[in-house]
Design an enzyme around this catalytic site. Sequence first.
Site, PDB file in Angstrom:
ATOM      1  N   GLU A 368       0.813  -1.217   0.000  1.00  0.00           N
ATOM      2  CA  GLU A 368       0.000   0.000   0.000  1.00  0.00           C
ATOM      3  C   GLU A 368       0.847   1.267   0.000  1.00  0.00           C
ATOM      4  OE1 GLU A 368      -0.670  -2.742   1.606  1.00  0.00           O
ATOM      5  OE2 GLU A 368      -2.680  -3.294   0.945  1.00  0.00           O
ATOM      6  N   GLN A 390      -7.982  -2.532  -0.959  1.00  0.00           N
ATOM      7  CA  GLN A 390      -8.852  -3.703  -1.071  1.00  0.00           C
ATOM      8  C   GLN A 390      -9.929  -3.641   0.019  1.00  0.00           C
ATOM      9  OE1 GLN A 390      -7.028  -7.808  -1.229  1.00  0.00           O
ATOM     10  NE2 GLN A 390      -7.712  -7.435  -3.320  1.00  0.00           N
ATOM     11  N   PHE A 391      -9.503  -3.261   1.202  1.00  0.00           N
ATOM     12  CA  PHE A 391     -10.406  -2.924   2.297  1.00  0.00           C
ATOM     13  C   PHE A 391      -9.839  -1.676   2.963  1.00  0.00           C
ATOM     14  CE2 PHE A 391     -11.443  -7.266   1.519  1.00  0.00           C
ATOM     15  CZ  PHE A 391     -12.775  -7.420   1.872  1.00  0.00           C
ATOM     16  N   ALA A 392     -10.719  -0.799   3.429  1.00  0.00           N
ATOM     17  CA  ALA A 392     -10.260   0.456   4.035  1.00  0.00           C
ATOM     18  C   ALA A 392      -9.287   0.190   5.176  1.00  0.00           C
ATOM     19  CB  ALA A 392     -11.452   1.260   4.542  1.00  0.00           C
ATOM     20  N   ASP A 393      -9.473  -0.945   5.856  1.00  0.00           N
ATOM     21  CA  ASP A 393      -8.598  -1.300   6.984  1.00  0.00           C
ATOM     22  C   ASP A 393      -7.123  -1.302   6.585  1.00  0.00           C
ATOM     23  OD1 ASP A 393     -10.840  -2.915   8.920  1.00  0.00           O
ATOM     24  OD2 ASP A 393     -11.216  -2.852   6.768  1.00  0.00           O
ATOM     25  N   PHE A 394      -6.849  -1.708   5.339  1.00  0.00           N
ATOM     26  CA  PHE A 394      -5.458  -1.889   4.918  1.00  0.00           C
ATOM     27  C   PHE A 394      -4.750  -0.572   4.627  1.00  0.00           C
ATOM     28  CE2 PHE A 394      -7.251  -6.086   3.169  1.00  0.00           C
ATOM     29  CZ  PHE A 394      -7.232  -6.641   4.444  1.00  0.00           C
ATOM     30  N   HIS A 435     -11.617  -6.184   8.668  1.00  0.00           N
ATOM     31  CA  HIS A 435     -12.323  -5.968   7.400  1.00  0.00           C
ATOM     32  C   HIS A 435     -13.627  -5.213   7.640  1.00  0.00           C
ATOM     33  CE1 HIS A 435      -9.645  -9.285   6.208  1.00  0.00           C
ATOM     34  NE2 HIS A 435      -9.859  -8.938   4.957  1.00  0.00           N
TER      35      HIS A 435
END
Length: 629
Positions: A368, A390-394, A435
């Site tokens: 990222e 891919q997911f906001a968490d990442f 996630h």
Amino acid sequence: MLILLRQGKVSKWFSGIGQEAISVGVTMALQNNEFILPMHRNLGVFTTRNIPLHRLFSQWQGKANGFTKGRDRSFHFGTQQYHIVGMISHLGPQLGVADGIALASNLKGKNQVTAVFTGEGGTSEGDFHEALNVASVWQLPVIFCIENNGYGLSTPTNEQYHCKDLADRGKGYGIDSFILDGNNIIEVYTKVLKLAESMRKRPRPILLEFKTFRMRGHEEASGTKYVPEELMSKWNTKDPIVNFRNYLFSERILTSEKEEEFTKSIKSEIDEHLQMAFEEEVIVPNERNELEDVYKPFEYHHIDPKSNTEEIRFIDAVSQGLRQSMQRHKDLVIMGQDVAEYGGVFKITEGFVEEFGKERVRNTPICESAIIETAMGLSIAGMKAVVEMQFADFVSSGFNPIVNYLAKSHYRWNERADVVVRMPCGAGVAAGPFHSQTNEAWFTKTPGLKVVYPAFPYDAKGLLATAINDPNPVLYFEHKALYRTIRQEVPTDYFTIPFGKASLLKEGNDITIITYGAGVHWALETLERNHDIEADLIDLRTLQPLDTVAIYNSVKKTGRAIILQEDSLFGGIASDLSALIMENCFEYLDAPVKRVASMETPIPFINQLENQYLAKGKFEAALRQVLEY
Ligand SMILES: Cc1ncc(C[n+]2csc(CCOP(=O)(O)OP(=O)(O)O)c2C)c(N)n1
Ligand SMILES: [Mg+2]
């Protein structure tokens, strides 16, 4: 520089004494319109690009003729005019930015190389490894220059890495690498010249390890007590300037007369330019100037929706908005994990490769940080980028470049960061702690970022178009639980929606409900069940900029306010909204402002725990409580 520093005539400076051949040699070997991304010891890059010395002195004195209007110090600046992009303090991020500039060269067929510097200490950062990997996978024409000067602050190389030569790292990434005598300007210049020529013909990255030595302290104040005497004297005999001078004399290229002439003219240039900088007025603080430069001015161009509409899901709206922006902006590039043939994990970019090609719809390695940095590099090179998390968490793995590089770019050196980061976020889908987060508060806190958070397909499409048009960095939140559950009639053609305008979804005099994202739907359901409550329901749509006018007008009318937020309470935007209402509408309030948010825990996986966690279940009771106060 040492004298001026001691006299307090320039601010903190990191000496490159003993390493000059690298800065000068590399810069000489490149063409003037090729970008160089130097570090804190690379004065020679700036002087070789012929930046007038008075501007450098102004920069170090924090004056307006410098490059940052007194907002950042030393070499922390870039200049498009001289094709130099300075570092941010964090060292590593610029390696990925170089990737982006080089990618733009490949995409536009410019056949240019980009050179980027790091110390050997900086090679321990993740950014270094990510940037090398991306450059190799995408065959980007970047010359990665490691200046191995023996120390990173006080840390010697044997405490920094455990291999013989850093050049060996190239092999692991599939990059050709070379070890050069960094104290020999002829070797530096001739080798880099040759490599650059070859890279322009056949774009690919190269890793160079320059062996050299730091002859002074990390900065002047800290000294060199920890450096063994014998190392100092060994490297002293290898001084690049003394040796080059001796060589020029032995070859009869330089004579004493010529040398005297050069020295005299350089001396008087320095004196004259220093004087110019001294004569320049000091900066007078002006709050408005500072605030206005945080964002690049954006002239919003409104495009009205045409009358033809179709009923689509939230997810289709995001996809359509993105597709139509790709059609409109030929220089827009999408990057993200699995976004190409696979179409992204949510299938938002399905079919995009067929329409726009693999160059513009790019699968990325899992890195990222480097990808956000690459997006920044594309922007510096005049392109636009959308990065899909891919997911906001990442996004936490790309946090540093967002909050430190992109966010501060315009304020520091007037450079846009034309990047949209798409953030599939939110809970309610039993996806657990990694996630399910809605982490907008990580970004609303940071000046320089815009934060968009639509709740409906119509807004999702129009706001995404605006986000991509806006030259500032935008975090665009799209709630996963809304993707396939919320449908709406949406114009089929391209249209835009302005930032900073909330929408008033329901009108009533009892209370003001302020929310966004999934919270909007929770509030709507609650009102559906409680027809006796007549509320103004405000969907913020964008959190930065924030429509405070809509909030204040409504609260002044109703006298009561409740703020509903999906994120856990402490430090979320609800707290700031509450404070703003208290500060601006206190005399109109009939009840304390209420914040309703999720529990102060990570987000649990299993349904019943997640339901307990979420603010949704607490909203109705809290609403009644404020109404009955
Ligand atoms: C992320 C981060 N960690 C730590 C620092 C503090 N710091 C600044 S320069 C430096 C040493 C860098 O060493 P190296 O990369 O070898 O470059 P050199 O100074 O030797 O040229 C350190 C530790 C920083 N600026 N950023
Ligand atoms: Mg070092």
